[in-house]
Design an enzyme around this catalytic site. Structure first.
Site, PDB file in Angstrom:
ATOM      1  N   GLU A 441       0.817  -1.206  -0.187  1.00 35.53           N
ATOM      2  CA  GLU A 441      -0.019   0.000   0.070  1.00 35.53           C
ATOM      3  C   GLU A 441       0.925   1.172  -0.146  1.00 35.53           C
ATOM      4  O   GLU A 441       0.494   2.444   0.564  1.00 35.53           O
ATOM      5  CB  GLU A 441      -0.904  -0.079   1.166  1.00 35.53           C
ATOM      6  CG  GLU A 441      -1.729  -1.220   1.239  1.00 35.53           C
ATOM      7  CD  GLU A 441      -2.407  -1.450  -0.059  1.00 35.53           C
ATOM      8  OE1 GLU A 441      -2.867  -0.425  -0.763  1.00 35.53           O
ATOM      9  OE2 GLU A 441      -3.033  -2.685   0.088  1.00 35.53           O
ATOM     10  N   GLY A 442       2.084   1.177  -0.697  1.00 35.44           N
ATOM     11  CA  GLY A 442       2.964   2.234  -0.849  1.00 35.44           C
ATOM     12  C   GLY A 442       3.881   2.031   0.304  1.00 35.44           C
ATOM     13  O   GLY A 442       3.782   2.386   1.495  1.00 35.44           O
TER      14      GLY A 442
END
Length: 596
Positions: A441-442
Site C-alpha cells: 500500500e505504498g
C-alpha cells in the site's frame, strides 16, 4: 503456542476517557453507540478473535494457501469455517451502512475490531479488510445499480473484494499500467492484462470474489490521466443477485512470500473478462485512492496489531523465564534464578513496546474519529478539518506505525532469545508477518515523500498549521498544571523541532528538491513522535482525572509511568531527526553511483 487477549479495556479508556465519544452522539450511528454498547460489542468481538482466529494463525502460517491446476485456491484448515462464522455474526458489516445490510456503527468501532482481528490473525483479517475497502470505493464512486448488485453480498460476507493495481513492470508508478479495457455495445468492458501481488485474489471462503481493477480504455491518454476503474467479478451476477457464469479471469499463481502465508497473494490474469466502469472514464485513480487510503489506515493498524500481540507474549515470557540474577540484588531467593523481567534491558524492550502500542492505538482511534466526522458531521468546517487531518496523518499511521510495529516484533523476539528464533513460540512469525506492512500500500519511503511533497504544501499548509495550533494550544492549556508540566514541556520542545523542520523545507526544498527527498523519512518519523507525544499527553491528563475519581489507580499509574517513559526516553529523538533533515541532501546525493 502464542496467546492473545484483545485490549478492550485500553480501547474503552481511549473512547470513554480520552476522546469522550459521547460528545458525538448527535451524529448518525453514534446515538446508539453508548460506551456500554461499544464495550459489549468489542468484548464479544475480542472473544471471537481470541478463541476462533488466534488458534488458526500458526496453522495458516504452516499450511499456507494451495493452488490447483484449474487456478482454484484452497485456504488453510479452519479459515473457511471461521469466515462463515464471522459473516454470520455480522462482524464484516459492523460499521457498514444499514442500507446495504451493515450495522451502521461508527467507523471507529470497526477500526478497533480490525486491530483485534489483525493481532489474532493478520493473514485472515486481510480478507474482510480488503472487502470493506472495495465496498467503500463502490459506495462512493459506483452507480446505484453497481451498489445494489455488490454491496449487500460483500457486506454480508457471501462475496469478498480485492484491489488490482500492481503489474509486473510497475508498482508505485501507476501511469505505466498496460492492462486495457475495450468498450462493448451493452456498456460493459472487456478487461485484458496481468496484475501481481493481489491479496485475497483467489480463495474458497466465499462464493464470489469482486475485483476492482485499474485499466486503460483504448484510446485513453497516456500516464495516470488515462486510467479507469472497473468492477470485475469472478462470477458474473445474475439478475436475481445470484452467481452466474465464470468470468474470463484466473489466478495464474500464488506468490511464495516471507509471511502472511494464510492470505492468498495471487498473480491474476484477465483475458477479456467482463467488467463495468466505476465512476468516470479516465478518473480511476481518485476512485481507487478511496480504497487505497482505507487500506493504508488498515495497514497502519496492522503495524500496531502485530506489535501488540508480540508484546503480550514477550511480557508473559519475561515474567516466567528464569535466568541470571538482578544486578541490584537477588529478587527471587527461593528459585535458582530471577525472572528476566528484573533486567533493565528487558524492561527497555518491554517499555518501548508498551509505549508504542498504546500511543499508536490512541492515534488510530483519534484518526478513525476524524474519518467518522468527515463522513457524518453536518458542519462543513468540521468536515474540512477532519479531511485535512486524514490527509496529513494517514501517512504517519501507515509509515511510522508499521516501522515501529516491526521494531516491536523484533524486540519481542529478542526478549525470547533463542526461543524467539524458532517457530514454536510464534515470535518469528510475528516478525515475518509484520515486515510486509512496511512495504505494501505504498512503501514507507513513498509515504514520507507523499507527506512532504503533497500533504504539507496542500491548501497553503492549512492542515499542518491546524495540527501545530492544536498541539501548541494543548501545551499552553496544561503547562500550569504541576502534574502535567514536565510532560507538556517535552512535547512543546519536540513540536518546535517539527516546526523547525517544516520551515527548513520551505526555505530549502524549492531550490533543491533533493533536500525534501533526503529529509522526508526523518520528517515522517519526527512528525510521528510528536503525534504520539500528543496522544500520550492526552492520555496522561485523562489518567490523572480518572485516578482521582475512582478506584482504577494501579492501571492509571501504569499509564502515567508509560507516558513518562515515552517523553523521557523516546520523544527526545525528535532533535536527532531535525539535525539529519537540516544536513541536507549533499551527504546522500554527491557520491557517484559507480562508488557504491
Amino acid at each position: 503456542m502464542p496467546t492473545y487477549k484483545a485490549p478492550v479495556e485500553d480501547t474503552m479508556f481511549l473512547l470513554r476517557d480520552v476522546f469522550n465519544i459521547e460528545r458525538y452522539d448527535n451524529l448518525p450511528g453514534f446515538a446508539d453507540a453508548t460506551p456500554d454498547t461499544i464495550e459489549a460489542v468489542l468484548s464479544e468481538g475480542g472473544k471471537f478473535c481470541e478463541e476462533v482466529l488466534a488458534p488458526l494463525n500458526q496453522i495458516g502460517d504452516r499450511e499456507g494457501c494451495k493452488r490447483a491446476a484449474d487456478g482454484s485456491v484452497t485456504t488453510p484448515k479452519g479459515f473457511k469455517e471461521a469466515y462463515k462464522q464471522m459473516a454470520d455474526g455480522g462482524w464484516i458489516g459492523l460499521s457498514a451502512e444499514e442500507k446495504y445490510g451493515g450495522q451502521g456503527l461508527p467507523f471507529v468501532i470497526g477500526a478497533a475490531m480490525n486491530e483485534y482481528m489483525s493481532s489474532a490473525n493478520m493473514a485472515f483479517a486481510m480478507y474482510p479488510g480488503l472487502t470493506l475497502g472495495a465496498c467503500r470505493a463502490i459506495r462512493i464512486h459506483g452507480s446505484e445499480e453497481i451498489r445494489k448488485t455488490y454491496l449487500p453480498k460483500m457486506i454480508g460476507g457471501q462475496w469478498t473484494g480485492t484491489m488490482n493495481l500492481t503489474e509486473p513492470h510497475c508498482g508505485t508508478d501507476l501511469g505505466l499500467i498496460k492492462s486495457k479495457a475495450t468498450k462493448q455495445p451493452d456498456g460493459s468492458y472487456k478487461i485484458t492484462g496481468t496484475k501481481i501481488f493481489i491479496s485475497a485474489g483467489e480463495h474458497d471462503m466465499a462464493e464470489n470474489i469482486v475485483h476492482l481493477v485499474l485499466a486503460r480504455i483504448e484510446g485513453a491518454p497516456e500516464g495516470v490521466k488515462g486510467i479507469s476503474l472497473f468492477v470485475v467479478p469472478k462470477f458474473l451476477p445474475t439478475k436475481d443477485g445470484g452467481v452466474g457464469e465464470r468470468n474470463a479471469l484466473i489466478c495464474g499463481s500464488i506468490e511464495h512470500k516471507m509471511g502472511i502465508h494464510g492470505n492468498s497473494t495471487c498473480v491474476m490474469n484477465y483475458d477479456g473478462a467482463t467488467g463495468w466502469l466505476v465512476g468516470e472514464e479516465n478518473r480511476g485513480l481518485p476512485a481507487m485512492f478511496v480504497m487505497m487510503n482505507d487500506a493504508r489506515l488498515g495497514v497502519g493498524i496492522q503495524g500496531i496489531a502485530q506489535g501488540e500481540v508480540a508484546y503480550q507474549n514477550a511480557v508473559i515470557y519475561a515474567k516466567d523465564r528464569l535466568q541470571g540474577r538482578s544486578i541490584a540484588g537477588v529478587k527471587n531467593p527461593e528459585k535458582p534464578a530471577d525472572p528476566i523481567i528484573v533486567h533493565p534491558d528487558i524492561r527497555r524492550n518491554l517499555m518501548t513496546m508498551k509505549a508504542v502500542n498504546e500511543g499508536g492505538r490512541a492515534l488510530m482511534i483519534y484518526l478513525a474519529l476524524q474519518a467518522d466526522l468527515l463522513s457524518k458531521s453536518p458542519d462543513e468546517k468540521t468536515k474540512q478539518i477532519a479531511d485535512d487531518y486524514m490527509g496529513i496523518l494517514t501517512p504517519i499511521l501507515k509509515g511510522v506505525m508499521t516501522d515501529l510495529g516491526f521494531q516491536n516484533a523484533v524486540m519481542a523476539q529478542q526478549v525470547f532469545g533463542g526461543h524467539g528464533y524458532i517457530a514454536e513460540h510464534g515470535m518469528e512469525q510475528f516478525v515475518r508477518d509484520a515486515r510486509i506492512a512496511m512495504i505494501y500500500e505504498g512503501a514507507n519511503g513513498i509515504q514520507a515523500l507523499d507527506l512532504v511533497g503533497r500533504k504539507l504544501p496542500k491548501d497553503g499548509g492549512r492542515a499542518i498549521t491546524a495540527f501545530f495550533n492544536e498541539v501548541s494550544g494543548f501545551v499552553k492549556e496544561n503547562e500550569g498544571d504541576e502534574k502535567m508540566k514536565a510532560l507538556v514541556a517535552s512535547l512543546g520542545e519536540s513540536l518546535k523541532h517539527l516546526q523547525g523542520a517544516t520551515t527548513w523545507f520551505m526555505q530549502n526544498a524549492m531550490k533543491r528538491p533533493d533536500n525534501a527527498g533526503a529529509g522526508s523519512y526523518d520528517y515522517m518519523h519526527l512528525f510521528g513522535l510528536v503525534a504520539l507525544g500528543y496522544m500520550w499527553a492526552q492520555m496522561a491528563k485523562a489518567a490523572l482525572t480518572k485516578k482521582s475519581g475512582n478506584g482504577s489507580a494501579p492501571t492509571m499509574d501504569a499509564k502515567l509511568m508509560t507516558a513518562k517513559f515515552f517523553v523521557e526516553r523516546m520523544l527526545p529523538e525528535t532533535g536527532a531527526h531535525l539535525k539529519r533533515i537540516q544536513s541536507g541532501a549533499d551527504n546522500l546525493m554527491d557520491m557517484p553511483a559507480e562508488a557504491f
